[in-house]
Each structure stands twice: as structure tokens, then as C-alpha cells.
Design an enzyme around this catalytic site. Structure first.
Site, short mmCIF file in Angstrom:
data_model
loop_
_atom_site.label_atom_id
_atom_site.label_comp_id
_atom_site.label_asym_id
_atom_site.label_seq_id
_atom_site.Cartn_x
_atom_site.Cartn_y
_atom_site.Cartn_z
N ASP A 20 1.92 -7.74 -15.04
CA ASP A 20 2.12 -9.20 -15.14
C ASP A 20 3.06 -9.26 -16.56
OD1 ASP A 20 2.26 -12.11 -15.25
OD2 ASP A 20 0.27 -11.97 -15.77
N ASN A 22 4.33 -12.39 -17.69
CA ASN A 22 4.45 -13.75 -18.25
C ASN A 22 3.02 -14.13 -18.30
OD1 ASN A 22 3.84 -14.23 -15.47
ND2 ASN A 22 5.68 -15.38 -15.10
N ASP A 24 0.90 -15.27 -16.04
CA ASP A 24 0.22 -16.11 -14.84
C ASP A 24 -0.69 -15.05 -14.19
OD1 ASP A 24 1.59 -14.33 -13.44
OD2 ASP A 24 2.79 -15.94 -12.57
N ASP A 28 4.47 -8.78 -11.67
CA ASP A 28 5.88 -9.18 -11.20
C ASP A 28 6.95 -8.25 -11.57
OD1 ASP A 28 6.15 -9.36 -14.19
OD2 ASP A 28 5.14 -11.19 -14.14
N ASP A 97 9.42 -2.57 1.52
CA ASP A 97 8.33 -2.42 2.78
C ASP A 97 9.35 -3.36 4.01
OD1 ASP A 97 5.96 -2.46 4.18
OD2 ASP A 97 5.01 -2.16 2.20
N ASP A 198 6.14 -0.89 8.12
CA ASP A 198 4.81 -1.59 8.56
C ASP A 198 4.44 -1.53 9.86
OD1 ASP A 198 2.77 -2.96 7.13
OD2 ASP A 198 3.01 -4.34 8.47
N GLU A 240 4.90 3.57 9.21
CA GLU A 240 3.32 3.53 9.23
C GLU A 240 2.79 3.68 10.61
OE1 GLU A 240 -0.40 0.72 7.50
OE2 GLU A 240 1.14 -0.14 8.92
N HIS A 313 -2.61 0.94 -0.43
CA HIS A 313 -3.42 -0.38 -0.74
C HIS A 313 -4.25 -0.93 0.40
CE1 HIS A 313 -0.06 -1.03 2.16
NE2 HIS A 313 -0.47 -2.24 2.53
N ASP A 314 -4.22 -0.01 1.37
CA ASP A 314 -5.22 -0.33 2.48
C ASP A 314 -6.50 0.63 2.47
OD1 ASP A 314 -3.53 -2.09 3.59
OD2 ASP A 314 -2.56 -0.61 4.99
O1 TEU Z 1 -1.46 -2.12 7.91
C1 TEU Z 1 -1.79 -1.79 9.11
C2 TEU Z 1 -3.08 -1.11 9.49
O2 TEU Z 1 -3.18 -0.73 10.68
C3 TEU Z 1 -4.21 -0.97 8.62
O3 TEU Z 1 -4.38 -0.05 7.82
C4 TEU Z 1 -4.63 -2.41 7.99
O4 TEU Z 1 -4.88 -2.16 6.65
C5 TEU Z 1 -5.78 -3.01 8.46
O5 TEU Z 1 -6.88 -2.59 7.89
C6 TEU Z 1 -6.04 -2.78 9.91
O6 TEU Z 1 -7.59 -3.00 10.38
C7 TEU Z 1 -0.40 -2.70 7.33
C8 TEU Z 1 -0.33 -2.97 6.24
O7 TEU Z 1 -0.42 -1.61 5.34
C9 TEU Z 1 -1.45 -3.79 5.71
O8 TEU Z 1 -1.77 -4.16 4.31
C10 TEU Z 1 -1.22 -5.32 6.43
O9 TEU Z 1 -2.17 -5.92 6.19
C11 TEU Z 1 -0.94 -5.01 7.89
O10 TEU Z 1 -0.06 -3.53 8.26
C12 TEU Z 1 -0.50 -6.23 8.47
O11 TEU Z 1 1.06 -6.45 7.88
CA CA Z 2 3.37 -12.96 -13.68
#
Ligand code: TEU
Ligand code: CA
Length: 529
Positions: A20, A22, A24, A28, A97, A198, A240, A313-314
Site C-alpha cells: 500500500d 498511500n 489507505d 495499489d 486476469d 479465470d 484456470e 489466492h484461493d
Molecule cells: O476461482 C474458481 C474456483 O473454482 C475456486 O478455486 C474458487 O476459489 C472457489 O473456491 C470455488 O469454490 C476463480 C478465482 O480464482 C476466484 O478467486 C474467484 O472467486 C472465482 O473464480 C470467481 O471469479
Molecule cells: Ca493504497
């Protein structure tokens, strides 16, 4: 596939949590820009930026309200162009993405579509009449509840495979496909190098199926995007795609078909949890972990290309799922050597290179993720609070979405303000602490990526699994008679070095000093013969 594409090491940045600039409390683009020297020192050569487009943030940017803009909280389009140029000057490519299965319900297309049944944008989305006063079918949304939401004003249901604020686009409408192709060209013309795509295997729907899956026009639609946008630009695309087999993957990534460059495979990330239920823990079958990776190496040997991933991130942190708390350095580096010693494009998620473990979230109020919060409420009546919190701590997507720890100051140096998500952090596992210690996980990753980038055998050599039993795995990489062996101990006990490892080897990289005839707990060696 172009050679540079095969030699890519992708670093995934979750913009909201990276840096970050700034105060907030939200990461960013200027923050990312300030860390380009860090990325360069790590030895990666591409960045994948999770969505940074305008969004109401129901799903942290995976609900896009404008495909051609930059979210104001992340900066301006000029900030973005500066980042793109700076990365390029440093030899780092940029992937965006591409979230085109759905938009936000606040996207102008959807706002128009829901005005009336005869609105020109109506067919950009998927609408159905009620059946006997109910949803048109039993499909469930990924974040809980029905995948259909009733729209009072026009008396029809719209489809949303994720949250109700993420209506699915109607890819059967050629206008939608043209809009997406134009948008892809807009970013590629600006200089972007490619996309992570995605849930791309969901864009075509099979309405005869009990659950949403891959629809009949998937390949046709991907090929169309390839012809109209991706192919002419030589863009790199990583789809993905959950739950695919190597054979299905080849149908999307075979060179001859002109669809995507490659796709993630996540089969090994299904281990250690009960099937699709990400909140229920079970023992990790470590032998299967290696066997699955090997299966994909073989499956994409001649065509397509493997993508090597264990965090995003999932997902909760790999160390917490597959490693061992008692051996945090050894198990984190062993997992890295095991995975990235293989043939394929390497993808690393921010903080993975520090060997981060899952943080602790003391209460439900500490979570921000829609999936976690909804899952908690869905299971509320079945478990006591303590059990629920343990399940969330184990499986929540927020485990990897907490601020990147830069140093030991307040909020780990991520922000001078109050972060949008608060988490405890380990002051010995920050960028500053690990940069100062050559025996850190960070330095291991730096050495590993450098080794890989400079070694044609590790980059392009054939793969062969030689042994995978009793907690020891050995695989071989070979190119034009040059051989590397990757030897790992995936166990907390020592074991003799397998006899298939010759005596006259040179260690190119290892996570313990001095080789010898015994493999120590979670030892990893990359050897040259
Ligand atoms: O994720 C799709 C997905 O199938 C999963 O891994 C998701 O995290 C979820 O847990 C399903 O139960 C992608 C993105 O990576 C995720 O961050 C998004 O939330 C999702 O698509 C919708 O765009
Ligand atoms: Ca920021």
C-alpha cells in the site's frame, strides 16, 4: 509454443494485499511499482496481476464492472502503463486476469440487461423463466445457494455460478464474444503479454447436466478468441481449469488446436482435504502428491505444457497443508525443489517464496472472503463455534490474502494505515528478515529460480520418475545426455540415500549442508551427474 513461454516463471500478485503506497490500507499499483527491484532479485520473469479493474469488490475484483479501466483504489490507467513499462524494462512480462465467465451486476451491460426483457443487452446474460414458480434447475452457486437469482422487475431468473453479484455472461451470443475479443485486443495492443483465464472451462454451459460443467461450445469459443485476439499477438494464456484430465487439457492446449497456451492443473491440491470440501482436513497422501505431479509431467510430455503451482489466492498456504511446522525451512524448500525441479512453467504466489504459513483468524469477524463467510453460515447449525473456526482457519481463501510481510514494523510494513484485512505475522518471516539471511526460504527460491533459468536441462529436459516410496522420491531430467537428479525426502524421518543415486554427483542446490549417504527430514538435493 514459443521458447520464452516455456521458460516463464510467473509471480502472482494479489494487488489488494501486496503493498500500500498511500496509507489507505489497500495495496495499489504504485505499491507494486516500488517492489519491482524485489521481483527482479527473486528471478521471476513474468507477473500475473489478479484483477485490478473497477469492481464493487463482492469477490475482491473477480466481479468486474469495467473491463477497460483500473480500480481507483489501485491507481490510474497511467499508473498501470508505468508499471507495465517498468516491468518490461526489467525483463518481466505482465499477465492480466481475464475474468469473462461473468461480470459484476454493476457492469453497464448487466445494468442495461435487467431493465427489460427487450433491452439490447438482455441476451448478454443468461435468463430463464421460472419453472412451476421455482428456479429453472437445481444448479448450485460456488459460494452457496442456488445458481439462479430471481429478478423482480422482469420476472425471470439470471444465472450466476459464483455470487449473485456475478451474473454469468451468455457466450452463445456472438456479440458477447466480439466484445470480449475487442477487450482482449485493447490490453494486448497496450503491451500486455497475456492472461490468466479465470474459470475458463465454464464459459459454455451444458444445460442438460445436473451441475454446471464444461459445455459443448468451449473449444469453438476459445478458438475464436485465439483467431481474433490471442493468436495474432502471440499472447501467453494460462487457463484456470479445475477437475480436468490430461486428455481434456490437451484438447484446450494442444498446439495444433489454437486455443490456450496452457492450463493449471490442481489435482495435487485436492489432497489433505475431503474431496471438494475445502474446509475438511484429512491426512495428506504424500506419495500421491508426487505421483499426481508425475502423471501430469507424462501426460503433457509431447504436447501442451505443464504448469507447476501449489499456491494461489484461493488456497491456504502450501507449508500449512503439505509441509511440516516442525521443519518450516526444510519442508518449504523441499516442496519448492520437488515442484520446480520438474518440467513446466513455474508459478509462485506472493509470500510463498518466504515460506509463509497460514495466519490465525481468531473470530469470524476477522474474515473478509465471501466464500468463507457464506460457508460458515451454511454450516452454523451443524458444528460448534470452535470447530467452525478451525475449519475456516484450515481452508479459508483469506489464509493467503493477508498483507505481504515486508518488514517487522507495524502491519509488517504493508501499510502505514489500517489494513483492509488484519493478520498476525511472524517477524522472522518477512522480506527484510529473509533478505538478511542467506539460509532463508527466500534465498532458496532465488537460487532455485536462477539455477533453473540458466540450466537447459532443468528448463527443457525430459522427465522420468525413478522412485517414489517410503517417503523418498527421485526423478531424473535429461537433455542431450546431460542429466540432473532431484532427490527429496518427503518425511520427518531420515532414510538412506537411494542406491540409484550415483556416487559422483555435484549438488547444484540443496537445503542441508554436506550431502552424504543419509537423507535428513525433508532434505532436497538437485544433483548434476
Ligand atoms: O476461482 C474458481 C474456483 O473454482 C475456486 O478455486 C474458487 O476459489 C472457489 O473456491 C470455488 O469454490 C476463480 C478465482 O480464482 C476466484 O478467486 C474467484 O472467486 C472465482 O473464480 C470467481 O471469479
Ligand atoms: Ca493504497
Amino acid at each position: 509454443m514459443q521458447t520464452w513461454q516455456k521458460e516463464t516463471v510467473i509471480y502472482q500478485i494479489y494487488p489488494k494485499s501486496f503493498c500500500d503506497s498511500n496509507g489507505d490500507g489497500i495495496g495499489d499499483i504504485p505499491g507494486i511499482l516500488s517492489k519491482v527491484p524485489y521481483l527482479k532479485a527473486l528471478g521471476i520473469n513474468a507477473v500475473w496481476l489478479s484483477p485490478c479493474y473497477p469492481s464493487p469488490n463482492d469477490d475482491n475484483g473477480y466481479d468486474i464492472s469495467d473491463y477497460r479501466g483500473i480500480a481507483p483504489e489501485y491507481g490510474t490507467l497511467d499508473d498501470f502503463k508505468t508499471l507495465l513499462d517498468t516491468l518490461h524494462q526489467n525483463g518481466i512480462r505482465l499477465l492480466l486476469d481475464l475474468v469473462v465467465n461473468h461480470t459484476s451486476d454493476e457492469h453497464a451491460w448487466f445494468e442495461a440487461a435487467r431493465q427489460s426483457r427487450d433491452n439490447p443487452y438482455r441476451d448478454y446474460y443468461i435468463w430463464r423463466d421460472p419453472v412451476d414458480g421455482h428456479e429453472p434447475n437445481g444448479w448450485r452457486a460456488a459460494f452457496g445457494g442456488s445458481a439462479w437469482e430471481f429478478d423482480e422487475k422482469t420476472g425471470q431468473y439470471y444465472l450466476h455460478l459464483f455470487s449473485r453479484k456475478q451474473p454469468d455472461l451468455n457466450w452463445d451470443n456472438p456479440k458477447v464474444r466480439q466484445e470480449i475479443a475487442d477487450m482482449i485486443n485493447y490490453w494486448l495492443d497496450m503491451g500486455v503479454d497475456g492472461f490468466r483465464c479465470d474459470v475458463i472451462n465454464s464459459i459454455s454451459k451444458d444445460f442438460t447436466a445436473d451441475a454446471p460443467g464444461m459445455g459443448p461450445h468451449l473449444h469453438e469459443y476459445l478458438h475464436e478468441l485465439h483467431v481474433k485476439a490471442l493468436g495474432p499477438h502471440g499472447a501467453l494464456t494460462v487457463g484456470e481449469t479445475w477437475g480436468m484430465t490430461p486428455a481434456q487439457t490437451l484438447l484446450m492446449t494442444s498446439e495444433a488446436r489454437g486455443e490456450l497456451t496452457m492450463t493449471f492443473q490442481f489435482e495435487h491440491l485436492m489432497l489433505g482435504r475431503v474431496g471438494w470440501d475445502k474446509f475438511r482436513r484429512c491426512d495428506v497422501d504424500r506419495k500421491a502428491f508426487v505421483d499426481i505431479l508425475a502423471k501430469w509431467e507424462y501426460g503433457l510430455k509431447d504436447d501442451g505444457y505443464p504448469v507447476l503451482v501449489m499456491e494461489n489466492h484461493d488456497q491456504p498456504r502450501a507449508l500449512s497443508r503439505f509441509g511440516d511446522d516442525r521443519y518450516p525451512f526444510e519442508s518449504a524448500t523441499m516442496l519448492a525443489a520437488l515442484l520446480y525441479g520438474m518440467r513446466g512453467v513455474a508459478v509462485v504466489y506472493e509470500g510463498q517464496e518466504l515460506g509463509l504459513a497460514n495466519p490465525t483468524f481468531p473470530t469470524l469477524a476477522d474474515y473478509r472472503d465471501i466464500e468463507t463467510i457464506n460457508a460458515y453460515h451454511e454450516m452454523e447449525n451443524d458444528y460448534d463455534e470452535q470447530t467452525l473456526l478451525e475449519m475456516m482457519n484450515f481452508g479459508s481463501r483469506d489464509n493467503s490474502r493477508v498483507p505481504m510481510p515486508w518488514d517487522g514494523s507495524a502491519h509488517a510494513g504493508f501499510t502505514t494505515g489500517t489494513p483492509w484485512i488484519v493478520a498476525d505475522f511472524d517477524p522472522t518471516k518477512t522480506v527484510a528478515a529473509e533478505e538478511a539471511d542467506e539460509n532463508s526460504v527466500l534465498w532458496f527460491y532465488r537460487k532455485l529460480f536462477r539455477l533453473r533459468q540458466n540450466d537447459p536441462v532443468l528448463l527443457h529436459g525430459d522427465f522420468e520418475l525413478l522412485q517414489n516410496e517410503d517417503g523418498t522420491a527421485v526423478y531424473r531430467r535429461e537433455k542431450d545426455g546431460d542429466v540432473r537428479l532431484v532427490v527429496v525426502r518427503f518425511a520427518d524421518t531420515p532414510a538412506p540415500l537411494p542406491t540409484i543415486v550415483p556416487a559422483n554427483t555435484e549438488a547444484l542446490l540443496a537445503n542441508y549442508p554436506n550431502g552424504g549417504d543419509t537423507l535428513r527430514p525433508y532434505e532436497a538435493r538437485i544433483l548434476k551427474i
